[in-house]
Design an enzyme around this catalytic site. Structure first.
Site, mmCIF file in Angstrom:
data_model
loop_
_atom_site.group_PDB
_atom_site.id
_atom_site.type_symbol
_atom_site.label_atom_id
_atom_site.label_comp_id
_atom_site.label_asym_id
_atom_site.label_seq_id
_atom_site.Cartn_x
_atom_site.Cartn_y
_atom_site.Cartn_z
ATOM 1 N N LYS A 46 0.835 -1.198 0.000
ATOM 2 C CA LYS A 46 0.000 0.000 0.000
ATOM 3 C C LYS A 46 0.874 1.253 0.000
ATOM 4 C CE LYS A 46 -4.001 -2.089 0.228
ATOM 5 N NZ LYS A 46 -3.504 -3.348 -0.341
ATOM 6 N N ASP A 47 0.261 2.379 -0.397
ATOM 7 C CA ASP A 47 0.948 3.662 -0.338
ATOM 8 C C ASP A 47 1.446 3.913 1.080
ATOM 9 O OD1 ASP A 47 0.404 4.730 -3.037
ATOM 10 O OD2 ASP A 47 -1.682 4.667 -2.379
ATOM 11 N N LYS A 48 2.642 4.469 1.191
ATOM 12 C CA LYS A 48 3.161 4.807 2.508
ATOM 13 C C LYS A 48 2.369 5.960 3.119
ATOM 14 C CE LYS A 48 7.331 6.284 4.971
ATOM 15 N NZ LYS A 48 6.768 7.495 5.608
#
Length: 409
Positions: free
Chosen positions: A72-74
């Site tokens: 997932k996006d940080k």
């Protein structure tokens, strides 16, 4: 990436991690006698591989025993599943991790691996574009058959957009260059200790200067210190992390192919020789039922594409991937030739786990469960379909990404 329309108004996202939230939708059956522990956690502003490493550290176990279904996006807030390869887990020991909260945990017989999701639900606050214009663009995109199913930029790194370049070096067997690019890439890295190690290979000084938060870089340097070679250095990292480099390069190639397809034929063309798949409500393809388009079924498949029952696919190159037997097949071959890569290169003779037989990916998708209130949009996408790509079809995307010294995937 090519967009279906020339929409250039900027859409800004991720001013704060709370502006971008995503919840994984999975089907994981609890089993009181299961040998795995499943954790559903609220994760804020963590890279997926680094939080998995931190979970393993807190549980005093190998990082290899912690898996997850999707990266997932940080810079986001995620409701995300993790799998611990043990039925005896002290979940309370994870309570001290900053910006990490266990929502639920249970035993299961299901071993969670990449791709074990049904969909992801997103809630995103955006800036810079009028909400009504956003809605109009959404309606237009739906009426035109959806948005191009590119891999999102985060596939190539959160801050250092070079994972595909590292993957190409691995595929070509250039392991030393791959390790060096991971440790120091002049396009992105300003820290003197990174450059000093690459210039001198002074691992003693490097291990003193590299912060412990850069655990993956330290692992690579430590391998070199012990063995005097870089060839097997990626074995010191979690396998799923190293495999991601190869996947990133495959994703880069797919994006190139899809971009050319859009330029030549647009999003909705159905060509004899194309490979299509039935899709579910989330646009997840049933890859057990490939359909080759021919002159007899072409019209029917076109209608099924229009009614969102079927989607055309393109290859994700690997050593077993079949090139399309269509007019577009020559373009696919041409991109491989331009890259100086053959399909056989994806069969790694040194490290079998880095081999990839390839896959196929549908070329378009649509968001479902769409809602818009003021400047907050919610929608659901099938697994592996990127919210940022959908937003890029609405307008020119501006992501706020950290510029700190942490090297991230």
């Amino acid at each position: 990436m090519n967009k279906p329309e020339n929409f250039e108004e900027a859409i800004e996202i991720k001013r704060d991690p709370e502006d971008f939230s995503v919840e994984e939708i999975a089907d994981i059956e609890p089993d009181p006698n299961g040998k795995y522990t499943i954790i559903k956690a609220r994760v804020r502003d963590w890279d997926t591989n680094r939080i998995a490493a931190e979970i393993a550290r807190r549980l005093h176990m190998s990082r290899k025993r912690v898996t997850f279904a999707g990266t997932k996006d940080k810079r986001a807030v995620k409701l995300q599943y993790f799998c611990i390869n043990s039925a005896d887990v002290d979940v309370a020991s994870l309570s001290g991790i900053k910006d990490f909260e266990v929502i639920e945990s249970f035993k299961s017989s299901h071993y969670l691996t990449l791709g074990d999701l049904i969909a992801n639900h997103f809630k995103i606050r955006f800036y810079g574009i009028d909400p009504e214009m956003f809605r109009e663009r959404y309606v237009h995109i739906i009426s035109k058959g959806g948005f191009p199913n590119f891999f999102g930029d985060q596939r190539f790194g959160s801050r250092r957009r070079n994972t595909h370049e590292i993957g190409k070096l691995i595929i070509k067997g250039e392991y030393e260059e791959a390790v060096k690019k991971y440790i120091y890439d002049e396009k992105y890295d300003k820290e003197s200790y990174r450059k000093h190690f690459i210039d001198t290979l002074d691992y003693k000084t490097a291990l003193e200067r590299f912060p412990h938060s850069l655990s993956f870089e330290r692992s690579l340097i430590g391998y070199y210190a012990r063995n005097g070679t870089f060839k097997g250095a990626f074995d010191s990292l979690p396998k799923n992390l190293t495999i991601m480099f190869v996947h990133a390069y495959q994703s880069y190639l797919f994006n190139r192919i899809l971009d050319e397809r859009l330029k030549i034929y647009g999003l909705n063309a159905v060509l004899p020789g194309d490979i299509a798949f039935p899709v579910d409500a989330y646009f997840n393809p049933d890859k057990s039922k490939p359909i080759e388009v021919n002159s007899y079924n072409r019209e029917k498949i076109s209608k099924l594409v229009s009614s969102d029952k079927i989607r055309i696919s393109l290859p994700i190159f690997g050593y077993k991937t079949w090139i399309d037997n269509s007019d577009f097949g020559d373009v696919e071959y041409g991109i491989l030739k331009e890259e100086g890569i053959s399909q056989d290169d994806f069969k790694n003779k040194d490290f079998a786990y880095l081999s990839s037989s390839g896959d196929r990916r549908i070329i378009s998708a649509k968001p479902i469960n769409f809602s818009l209130e003021n400047n907050v949009v919610e929608f659901t996408l099938g697994k592996g379909i990127y919210a940022t790509v959908f937003l890029s079809s609405i307008g020119r995307l501006k992501e706020n990404v950290y510029s700190d010294s942490e090297a991230e995937l």
